[in-house]
Design a protein around this motif. Structure first.
Motif, mmCIF file in Angstrom:
data_model
loop_
_atom_site.group_PDB
_atom_site.id
_atom_site.type_symbol
_atom_site.label_atom_id
_atom_site.label_comp_id
_atom_site.label_asym_id
_atom_site.label_seq_id
_atom_site.Cartn_x
_atom_site.Cartn_y
_atom_site.Cartn_z
ATOM 1 N N MET A 1 97.451 101.721 -6.544
ATOM 2 C CA MET A 1 96.396 102.909 -7.064
ATOM 3 C C MET A 1 95.703 102.069 -8.164
ATOM 4 N N ALA A 2 96.773 101.758 -9.123
ATOM 5 C CA ALA A 2 96.224 100.513 -10.134
ATOM 6 C C ALA A 2 95.143 99.662 -9.844
ATOM 7 N N LEU A 3 95.535 98.934 -8.761
ATOM 8 C CA LEU A 3 94.560 97.732 -8.412
ATOM 9 C C LEU A 3 93.201 98.209 -7.819
ATOM 10 N N LEU A 4 93.399 99.524 -7.258
ATOM 11 C CA LEU A 4 92.129 100.055 -6.726
ATOM 12 C C LEU A 4 91.334 100.543 -7.790
ATOM 13 N N GLY A 5 92.153 101.234 -8.908
ATOM 14 C CA GLY A 5 91.189 101.756 -9.951
ATOM 15 C C GLY A 5 90.420 100.615 -10.868
ATOM 16 N N ALA A 6 91.455 99.539 -11.128
ATOM 17 C CA ALA A 6 91.030 98.219 -11.819
ATOM 18 C C ALA A 6 89.643 97.564 -11.125
ATOM 19 N N ALA A 7 89.769 97.539 -9.677
ATOM 20 C CA ALA A 7 88.706 97.227 -9.015
ATOM 21 C C ALA A 7 87.583 97.736 -9.032
ATOM 22 N N GLY A 8 87.460 99.102 -9.062
ATOM 23 C CA GLY A 8 86.526 100.251 -9.324
ATOM 24 C C GLY A 8 85.856 100.063 -10.630
ATOM 25 N N ALA A 9 86.821 99.806 -11.552
ATOM 26 C CA ALA A 9 86.368 99.689 -12.891
ATOM 27 C C ALA A 9 85.589 98.351 -13.095
ATOM 28 N N ALA A 10 86.053 97.573 -12.640
ATOM 29 C CA ALA A 10 85.282 95.954 -12.726
ATOM 30 C C ALA A 10 83.668 96.324 -12.219
ATOM 31 N N MET A 11 83.832 97.009 -10.793
ATOM 32 C CA MET A 11 82.548 97.019 -10.278
ATOM 33 C C MET A 11 81.729 97.776 -10.966
ATOM 34 N N MET A 12 82.277 98.812 -11.674
ATOM 35 C CA MET A 12 81.215 99.713 -12.527
ATOM 36 C C MET A 12 80.756 99.037 -13.640
ATOM 37 N N VAL A 13 81.375 98.006 -14.243
ATOM 38 C CA VAL A 13 80.927 97.234 -15.325
ATOM 39 C C VAL A 13 79.825 96.078 -14.673
ATOM 40 N N ALA A 14 80.179 95.725 -13.714
ATOM 41 C CA ALA A 14 79.303 94.593 -13.436
ATOM 42 C C ALA A 14 78.070 94.959 -12.597
ATOM 43 N N GLY A 15 78.303 96.118 -11.771
ATOM 44 C CA GLY A 15 77.060 96.751 -11.224
ATOM 45 C C GLY A 15 75.747 96.771 -12.143
ATOM 46 N N PRO A 16 75.983 97.733 -13.176
ATOM 47 C CA PRO A 16 75.011 97.736 -14.141
ATOM 48 C C PRO A 16 74.639 96.470 -14.888
ATOM 49 N N VAL A 17 75.336 95.577 -15.010
ATOM 50 C CA VAL A 17 74.928 94.245 -15.724
ATOM 51 C C VAL A 17 74.135 93.382 -14.710
ATOM 52 N N MET A 18 74.379 93.477 -13.520
ATOM 53 C CA MET A 18 73.593 92.921 -12.325
ATOM 54 C C MET A 18 72.167 93.472 -12.271
ATOM 55 N N VAL A 19 72.283 94.905 -12.447
ATOM 56 C CA VAL A 19 70.943 95.528 -12.498
ATOM 57 C C VAL A 19 70.222 95.156 -13.306
ATOM 58 N N ALA A 20 70.618 95.119 -14.817
ATOM 59 C CA ALA A 20 70.055 94.671 -16.027
ATOM 60 C C ALA A 20 69.498 93.275 -16.021
ATOM 61 N N LEU A 21 70.399 92.448 -15.617
ATOM 62 C CA LEU A 21 69.874 91.050 -15.402
ATOM 63 C C LEU A 21 68.520 91.042 -14.283
ATOM 64 N N GLY A 22 68.764 91.620 -13.305
ATOM 65 C CA GLY A 22 67.540 91.389 -12.288
ATOM 66 C C GLY A 22 66.410 92.107 -12.803
ATOM 67 N N VAL A 23 66.543 93.327 -13.483
ATOM 68 C CA VAL A 23 65.297 93.831 -14.080
ATOM 69 C C VAL A 23 64.622 93.038 -15.075
ATOM 70 N N LYS A 24 65.555 92.240 -15.863
ATOM 71 C CA LYS A 24 65.161 91.429 -17.060
ATOM 72 C C LYS A 24 64.340 90.380 -16.212
ATOM 73 N N ALA A 25 64.907 89.609 -15.297
ATOM 74 C CA ALA A 25 64.316 88.496 -14.715
ATOM 75 C C ALA A 25 62.992 88.791 -14.009
ATOM 76 N N ARG A 26 62.879 90.059 -13.524
ATOM 77 C CA ARG A 26 61.547 90.495 -12.972
ATOM 78 C C ARG A 26 60.592 90.749 -13.879
ATOM 79 N N ALA A 27 60.931 91.143 -15.076
ATOM 80 C CA ALA A 27 59.802 91.413 -16.093
ATOM 81 C C ALA A 27 59.519 89.812 -16.833
ATOM 82 N N GLU A 28 60.428 88.986 -16.471
ATOM 83 C CA GLU A 28 60.262 87.416 -17.005
ATOM 84 C C GLU A 28 59.113 87.007 -15.938
ATOM 85 N N ILE A 29 59.350 87.219 -14.598
ATOM 86 C CA ILE A 29 58.331 86.645 -13.663
ATOM 87 C C ILE A 29 56.868 87.435 -13.849
ATOM 88 N N LYS A 30 56.752 88.460 -14.161
ATOM 89 C CA LYS A 30 55.541 89.323 -14.386
ATOM 90 C C LYS A 30 54.977 88.647 -15.528
#
Length: 155
Positions: A1-30
């Motif tokens: 359960m702890a591993l499942l929770g840790a993996a979920g927490a890591a994904m919850m942190v990494a996901g928004p970072v990826m979205v933010a970086l993608g949006v930032k890169a798209r703005a740079e291209i524009k």
């Protein structure tokens, strides 16, 4: 359960970072495309590109479409020949044919501009992938956290 929770927490942190970086890169291209001040001609485009007439090139799909315009223009200017074909003709002519030299430079310049625009399009596509994967990671992370919490409460 702890591993499942840790993996979920890591994904919850990494996901928004990826979205933010993608949006930032798209703005740079524009920003970069806008700085090039490229616009489609106001008339004379093929039917499949007519919707772009008079518009500025500021997105990846527009960069791809304008690369098509450049490619068509280069083919018209060179009689359908590529840079490599014209270079071969120039070499066969002994390298001192001024008309072929100018034509080779036209082909080279056009193909370089086309390649640059296609690179912008490819970068745009990568930002789409990064934003999508970031969203998927966030959702999956939330599901894993919910599952680990449910399992912890049930035990």
């Amino acid at each position: 359960m702890a591993l499942l929770g840790a993996a979920g927490a890591a994904m919850m942190v990494a996901g928004p970072v990826m979205v933010a970086l993608g949006v930032k890169a798209r703005a740079e291209i524009k920003t970069e495309l806008r700085g090039q001040a490229i616009s489609f001609p106001g008339k004379g485009l093929p039917d499949d590109l007519a919707a772009h007439q008079g518009r500025a090139v500021v997105t990846g799909s527009q960069a791809r479409a304008f690369a098509q315009v450049i490619g068509n223009n280069v083919l018209m200017a060179t009689g359908g020949r590529s840079y490599g074909e014209i270079s071969a003709e120039l070499h066969a002519a002994g390298g001192d044919d001024e008309k072929l030299e100018v034509l080779r430079q036209t082909a080279f310049t056009g193909q370089m501009l086309r390649a640059s625009l296609l690179n912008a399009y490819q970068a745009w596509q990568i930002t789409t992938l990064v934003i999508g994967l970031g969203t998927l990671l966030t959702i999956t992370g939330a599901a894993l956290l919910a599952a680990s919490t449910t399992l912890a409460l049930a035990s």
